[in-house]
Motif scaffolding. Structure first.
Motif, short mmCIF file in Angstrom:
data_model
loop_
_atom_site.label_atom_id
_atom_site.label_comp_id
_atom_site.label_asym_id
_atom_site.label_seq_id
_atom_site.Cartn_x
_atom_site.Cartn_y
_atom_site.Cartn_z
N LEU A 103 -42.04 43.93 27.11
CA LEU A 103 -42.56 42.91 26.51
C LEU A 103 -42.76 41.99 25.29
O LEU A 103 -42.73 41.11 25.44
N HIS A 104 -42.01 42.58 24.30
CA HIS A 104 -40.87 42.39 23.52
C HIS A 104 -40.15 41.21 24.11
O HIS A 104 -39.74 40.36 23.76
N GLN A 105 -39.09 41.35 25.09
CA GLN A 105 -37.94 40.91 25.68
C GLN A 105 -38.55 39.11 25.80
O GLN A 105 -38.21 38.60 25.96
N GLU A 106 -39.98 40.20 26.91
CA GLU A 106 -40.76 38.49 26.64
C GLU A 106 -41.09 37.03 25.98
O GLU A 106 -40.88 36.45 25.99
N LEU A 107 -41.82 38.06 25.18
CA LEU A 107 -42.50 37.56 23.59
C LEU A 107 -41.46 37.02 23.01
O LEU A 107 -41.49 35.99 22.50
N ALA A 108 -39.93 37.57 22.49
CA ALA A 108 -39.19 36.40 22.91
C ALA A 108 -37.74 35.56 23.95
O ALA A 108 -37.52 34.72 23.66
N GLY A 109 -38.90 34.99 24.21
CA GLY A 109 -37.90 34.24 25.09
C GLY A 109 -38.06 34.49 26.68
O GLY A 109 -36.64 33.88 26.98
N GLY A 110 -37.42 35.81 26.77
CA GLY A 110 -36.38 36.52 27.91
C GLY A 110 -37.15 36.89 28.33
O GLY A 110 -38.55 36.95 29.03
N THR A 111 -35.99 37.25 30.30
CA THR A 111 -36.13 37.41 31.27
C THR A 111 -35.79 38.68 31.71
O THR A 111 -34.55 38.68 31.72
N PHE A 112 -36.54 40.01 31.44
CA PHE A 112 -35.77 40.91 31.95
C PHE A 112 -35.36 40.68 33.98
O PHE A 112 -36.18 40.62 34.82
N HIS A 113 -34.92 41.63 33.88
CA HIS A 113 -33.88 41.60 36.08
C HIS A 113 -34.10 43.23 35.29
O HIS A 113 -33.23 43.90 35.14
N ASP A 114 -34.71 44.21 36.64
CA ASP A 114 -34.39 45.36 37.42
C ASP A 114 -32.76 45.48 38.23
O ASP A 114 -32.75 44.72 39.03
N VAL A 115 -31.44 45.82 37.24
CA VAL A 115 -30.84 46.05 38.05
C VAL A 115 -30.20 47.75 37.77
O VAL A 115 -28.82 48.49 38.56
N ILE A 116 -31.14 48.64 38.53
CA ILE A 116 -31.26 50.00 38.48
C ILE A 116 -30.58 50.32 39.91
O ILE A 116 -30.65 49.57 40.94
N ILE A 117 -30.29 51.16 40.28
CA ILE A 117 -29.38 51.96 41.94
C ILE A 117 -30.89 51.20 42.74
O ILE A 117 -31.84 52.22 42.03
N ASP A 118 -30.95 50.87 44.06
CA ASP A 118 -31.94 51.18 44.90
C ASP A 118 -32.04 52.98 44.75
O ASP A 118 -34.11 52.76 44.94
N GLU A 119 -31.41 53.64 44.36
CA GLU A 119 -32.36 55.25 44.86
C GLU A 119 -33.09 56.00 43.97
O GLU A 119 -34.08 56.32 43.79
N ALA A 120 -33.37 54.71 42.78
CA ALA A 120 -34.44 54.89 41.57
C ALA A 120 -36.01 55.00 42.23
O ALA A 120 -36.60 55.45 41.73
#
Ligand SMILES: *Cc1c(COP(=O)(O)O)cnc(C)c1O
Length: 480
Positions: A128-145
């Motif tokens: 949420l804080h990343q988005e409020l600052a104008g950023g876009t989050f990307h999930d790059v965790i391994i698929d096993e997660a």
């Protein structure tokens, strides 16, 4: 792993309340079937969160009394700076009232609108804080997660291929920073390996990208490296934590977790330019740079707690207690995320209530059901927590979980037995459990304050009026 007894003895006790089924039915209805809205007095064993719920040690309580409440330049700040330097290896610290205060500052400092922030699975306040600052989050965790059945020892790892692909797609200059969480809360408290941290650092160095860490559960992650990664068995968790942090440029910390305090947080970093920016912002949003929204005594308790949390006997008991609860549930056939992580046992609500669709909010319903059974309070981590996307559509996360989160140094394994017995009872009658629907949906971080009601039966509408009695959609719509 042999069970070890608590590596401490009890000096003070806090009585807790036993409730009747009738009281719990009343309480959960009043709470809109949201365990966040229950009154603490109506809860028997509280596994809502491990955030700010730790028991402090006699040393921390003593440190509280020595707190320096000067508005500026308090020695309590010097104690925190020294503890962060000695235990984490960062020269600069900016305190904040809790973890999200630090997330707010770093998001504003490092993100330019339109930039991207890769990370190993989202966390609610972080994204949420990343988005409020104008950023876009990307999930790059391994698929096993995302696979509750995978026994990968480091399910928190970043997928280097996914990270490289994102850098190639958007360009390194459009990546604000890489954020690596240790451990990964939403994946089940799963750790990141040292090898993975080194590999992520290498990618960041090659592209000139800042590497930050959400180090909220740093100590627990270090313990997993000691016990699972070749070459670390003879090292202390404290020295492993130091090595982990040597790979990142700075961190956000929620002191309410691995600093063993009830409130507090901070940013720590190596670069003085980031410190200066943090100081500019902290006076606006938190307080003077030497207290950041906390009392002097809070800084002192945090300075002591962050050191205590790195003790191997403490960590072995803590993570062993989580494993104990997990093993009892697994042995009874209850579907959980495996292997168990650092701070919680996550029930796989999708498998537990496989007769419900995700839109019937199985995890929300299961958490309410466990409370009804025994007064044990758990939390939803599924479709409700995931919220809506920028098009206003419900996100459908791959994991639909109920989190049984264990506060640090608070409960014994007798309490864990009560919890296990209750979840097993609920599992035995799982076919009788129905879904829930929203009656009030809060627009931000909706899991905290939304209200729900049992979905009315389709054919026989006799329940509908009863359960939906409190609903007033016209009035709610007027507020929206
Ligand atoms: C708790 C938590 C935060 C936010 O910290 P608060 O102290 O609750 O504001 C951030 N990241 C992770 C992984 C957390 O678990």
């Amino acid at each position: 792993m042999a069970a070890i007894a608590e590596p401490y003895r009890i000096k003070m006790v806090e009585p807790i309340t036993l409730t009747t089924r009738a009281q719990r039915e009343e309480a959960i209805r009043a709470a809109g079937y949201n365990t966040f809205l229950l009154r603490s007095d109506d809860v028997y064993i509280d596994l809502l969160t491990d955030s700010g719920t730790s028991a402090m040690s006699d040393r921390q309580w003593s440190a509280l009394m020595l707190g320096d409440e000067a508005y500026a330049g308090a020695r309590s700040f010097d104690h925190l700076v020294a503890a962060v330097r000695d235990n984490y290896g960062f020269p600069y610290v900016c305190p904040t009232h809790q973890g999200r205060g630090a997330e707010h500052l770093i998001s504003k400092i490092l993100i330019r609108p339109g930039q991207h922030v890769p990370g190993n699975m989202y966390f609610t306040t972080t994204r949420l804080h990343q988005e409020l600052a104008g950023g876009t989050f990307h999930d790059v965790i391994i698929d096993e997660a995302h696979d509750p059945g995978s026994l990968h020892p480091f399910k928190g790892n970043i997928d280097i291929g996914k990270l490289e692909a994102l850098v190639a797609k958007v360009g390194a200059e459009n990546i604000a920073y890489v954020n690596v969480a240790v451990t990964v809360n939403m994946a089940g408290g799963q750790p990141v390996s040292m090898e993975n941290l080194r590999a992520v650092r290498e990618v960041c160095d090659r592209h000139g990208i800042i590497l930050w860490s959400d180090a909220t559960r740093l100590a627990e992650n270090a313990w997993f490296i000691k016990h699972r990664e070749p070459g670390y068995a003879d090292r202390s968790s404290a020295s492993i934590a130091r090595e982990m942090l040597s790979h990142v440029d700075g961190l956000t910390m929620s002191g309410k977790k691995d600093c063993l305090v009830n409130i507090g947080g901070f940013l720590a970093m190596r670069d003085e330019r980031i410190l200066l920016k943090a100081r500019e912002l902290v006076v606006v949003y938190e307080g003077m740079p030497t207290y950041g929204g906390l009392a002097g005594r809070d800084l002192d308790a945090m300075a002591v707690g962050l050191h205590e949390a790195l003790d191997d006997d403490y960590l072995t008991h803590r993570i062993g207690q989580v494993a104990y609860l997990g093993e009892r549930l697994s042995a009874a056939g209850v579907p959980i995320v495996r292997p168990t992580g650092g701070h919680a046992v996550f029930l796989d609500a999708a498998a537990f209530l496989d007769h419900l669709s995700q839109d019937e909010l199985p995890a929300q319903s299961l958490a309410a059901e466990i409370y009804l059974d025994s007064g044990v309070r758990a939390m939803e981590r599924g479709i409700v927590s995931a919220g809506r996307d920028d098009q206003g559509r419900n996100r459908h996360p791959k994991l639909e979980l109920v989190r049984l989160t264990i506060p640090r140094r608070v409960y014994t394994n007798s309490h864990m037995d009560v919890v296990a017995d209750s979840v097993i009872r609920v599992h035995e009658r799982r076919r009788d459990i129905g879904g829930l629907e929203f009656v009030y949906e809060s627009p931000t971080l909706r899991f905290f304050t939304s209200r729900f009601a049992p979905i009315a039966p389709d054919v026989d509408g006799s329940m509908a009026g009863l359960e939906r009695g409190g609903r007033d959609t016209a009035a709610l719509a007027a507020l929206a």
